[in-house]
Motif scaffolding. Structure first.
Motif, mmCIF file in Angstrom:
data_model
loop_
_atom_site.group_PDB
_atom_site.id
_atom_site.type_symbol
_atom_site.label_atom_id
_atom_site.label_comp_id
_atom_site.label_asym_id
_atom_site.label_seq_id
_atom_site.Cartn_x
_atom_site.Cartn_y
_atom_site.Cartn_z
ATOM 1 N N ASN A 99 0.831 -1.215 0.000
ATOM 2 C CA ASN A 99 0.000 0.000 0.000
ATOM 3 C C ASN A 99 0.860 1.258 0.000
ATOM 4 O O ASN A 99 0.539 2.246 -0.671
ATOM 5 C CB ASN A 99 -0.944 0.005 1.200
ATOM 6 C CG ASN A 99 -2.069 -0.994 1.047
ATOM 7 O OD1 ASN A 99 -2.369 -1.446 -0.054
ATOM 8 N ND2 ASN A 99 -2.697 -1.351 2.158
ATOM 9 N N ARG A 102 2.292 1.720 -3.466
ATOM 10 C CA ARG A 102 1.318 2.227 -4.432
ATOM 11 C C ARG A 102 1.122 3.736 -4.243
ATOM 12 O O ARG A 102 1.056 4.493 -5.225
ATOM 13 C CB ARG A 102 -0.014 1.499 -4.279
ATOM 14 C CG ARG A 102 -0.961 1.735 -5.459
ATOM 15 C CD ARG A 102 -2.071 0.696 -5.438
ATOM 16 N NE ARG A 102 -2.810 0.711 -6.688
ATOM 17 C CZ ARG A 102 -3.916 1.417 -6.893
ATOM 18 N NH1 ARG A 102 -4.400 2.173 -5.927
ATOM 19 N NH2 ARG A 102 -4.531 1.382 -8.063
ATOM 20 N N ASP A 103 1.022 4.183 -3.010
ATOM 21 C CA ASP A 103 0.886 5.621 -2.756
ATOM 22 C C ASP A 103 2.108 6.373 -3.259
ATOM 23 O O ASP A 103 1.994 7.469 -3.827
ATOM 24 C CB ASP A 103 0.690 5.882 -1.253
ATOM 25 C CG ASP A 103 -0.675 5.434 -0.757
ATOM 26 O OD1 ASP A 103 -1.592 5.260 -1.588
ATOM 27 O OD2 ASP A 103 -0.825 5.258 0.464
ATOM 28 N N PHE A 113 -3.044 5.081 -12.131
ATOM 29 C CA PHE A 113 -3.358 3.791 -11.521
ATOM 30 C C PHE A 113 -2.776 2.613 -12.310
ATOM 31 O O PHE A 113 -2.147 1.722 -11.739
ATOM 32 C CB PHE A 113 -4.879 3.614 -11.409
ATOM 33 C CG PHE A 113 -5.530 4.547 -10.426
ATOM 34 C CD1 PHE A 113 -5.030 4.703 -9.144
ATOM 35 C CD2 PHE A 113 -6.662 5.264 -10.785
ATOM 36 C CE1 PHE A 113 -5.623 5.556 -8.232
ATOM 37 C CE2 PHE A 113 -7.270 6.117 -9.889
ATOM 38 C CZ PHE A 113 -6.759 6.267 -8.608
ATOM 39 N N ASP A 117 0.201 0.080 -11.081
ATOM 40 C CA ASP A 117 -0.046 -1.340 -10.847
ATOM 41 C C ASP A 117 0.778 -2.223 -11.769
ATOM 42 O O ASP A 117 1.151 -3.339 -11.393
ATOM 43 C CB ASP A 117 -1.542 -1.639 -10.972
ATOM 44 C CG ASP A 117 -2.329 -1.099 -9.785
ATOM 45 O OD1 ASP A 117 -1.715 -0.838 -8.736
ATOM 46 O OD2 ASP A 117 -3.556 -0.943 -9.901
ATOM 47 N N TYR A 152 -11.620 2.505 -11.256
ATOM 48 C CA TYR A 152 -10.430 1.653 -11.260
ATOM 49 C C TYR A 152 -10.207 0.976 -9.916
ATOM 50 O O TYR A 152 -10.110 -0.257 -9.834
ATOM 51 C CB TYR A 152 -9.200 2.479 -11.644
ATOM 52 C CG TYR A 152 -7.968 1.628 -11.873
ATOM 53 C CD1 TYR A 152 -7.506 1.380 -13.154
ATOM 54 C CD2 TYR A 152 -7.272 1.056 -10.807
ATOM 55 C CE1 TYR A 152 -6.386 0.596 -13.380
ATOM 56 C CE2 TYR A 152 -6.162 0.259 -11.015
ATOM 57 C CZ TYR A 152 -5.723 0.029 -12.294
ATOM 58 O OH TYR A 152 -4.625 -0.760 -12.506
ATOM 59 N N ASP A 153 -10.096 1.750 -8.851
ATOM 60 C CA ASP A 153 -9.763 1.171 -7.551
ATOM 61 C C ASP A 153 -10.832 0.222 -7.040
ATOM 62 O O ASP A 153 -10.528 -0.788 -6.396
ATOM 63 C CB ASP A 153 -9.515 2.280 -6.528
ATOM 64 C CG ASP A 153 -8.063 2.748 -6.522
ATOM 65 O OD1 ASP A 153 -7.262 2.175 -7.286
ATOM 66 O OD2 ASP A 153 -7.731 3.665 -5.755
ATOM 67 N N GLY A 157 -9.951 -3.622 -6.514
ATOM 68 C CA GLY A 157 -10.097 -4.129 -5.155
ATOM 69 C C GLY A 157 -11.040 -5.311 -5.078
ATOM 70 O O GLY A 157 -10.760 -6.312 -4.388
#
Length: 216
Positions: A99, A102-103, A113, A117, A152-153, A157
């Motif tokens: 996490n 990714r941030d 995004f 990824d 997207y998220d 997820g």
């Protein structure tokens, strides 16, 4: 890591960085153009974070020109490379939780995004779903338009939550299979003949009945 092309690297650091470079260069273009840009960087012996940062913008832009939008991508590639170096390269990045990584990636100029990824999955081997145009097109044609249209998220997820044993190797293989399937059969103008998903595909079944296989 399966599927993602990274043919010039000879060690883990080089492979991870080459993948990250490719993830930036593949924005808004096809992979054939990226391969030409990577070949230029390799031929100039600068497919390395330190050497890229030693280049002036004009030289770097000319090397990556085949990837298109080369002046924009020069700024983005330099920003990603500076961040990569500043974070301690592969060794430093591998010490961070997913996490946080990714941030960090999303905080780099020009990294969205999908690019983040791509780097997480293929370069850093973290279990994330990559949502690209191929993935959305496949879901839409299979009969899940609402899923295909999700943010997207939310989509990434949900897919991760419902994936059994979501290892990075498994997700990379699945993403690679989706991309290859979309290039072979589920194109913008689909080629349904011989498609292994045809009997389960809402689009394929419907158009097979009508005899009209045109792109949605």
């Amino acid at each position: 890591m399966p599927w993602w092309p990274a043919g010039y690297a000879r060690d883990a650091e080089g492979r991870a960085f080459e993948i990250a470079v490719g993830a930036v260069l593949t924005q808004n273009t096809n992979w054939n153009n990226v391969e030409k840009a990577l070949a230029n960087l390799h031929a100039a012996n600068v497919l390395d974070a330190t050497r890229i940062l030693d280049l002036d913008d004009e030289t770097l832009a000319e090397l990556i020109r085949p990837s298109g939008f080369f002046r924009i991508k020069t700024r983005r590639l330099r920003a990603m490379t500076e961040a990569w170096q500043g974070a301690g390269r592969l060794e430093g990045l591998q010490a961070r939780p997913t996490n946080d990584l990714r941030d960090w990636l999303l905080g780099i100029h020009g990294v969205g995004f999908e690019t983040a990824d791509d780097i997480l999955l293929y370069a850093l081997e973290r279990p994330v779903w990559v949502i690209d145009a191929y993935t959305r097109r496949l879901f839409h044609r299979l009969g899940f338009p609402e899923t295909a249209a999700r943010k997207y998220d939310l989509l990434a997820g949900d897919l991760l939550t419902h994936t059994r044993e979501p290892t990075a190797a498994r997700l990379a293989r699945w993403h690679g299979l989706i991309v290859e399937h979309a290039k072979t059969h589920c194109r913008v103008k689909p080629s349904c003949d011989g498609c292994p998903l045809l009997e389960r595909c809402e689009y394929g079944v419907r158009t097979d009945r009508t005899g009209d296989r045109q792109a949605r």
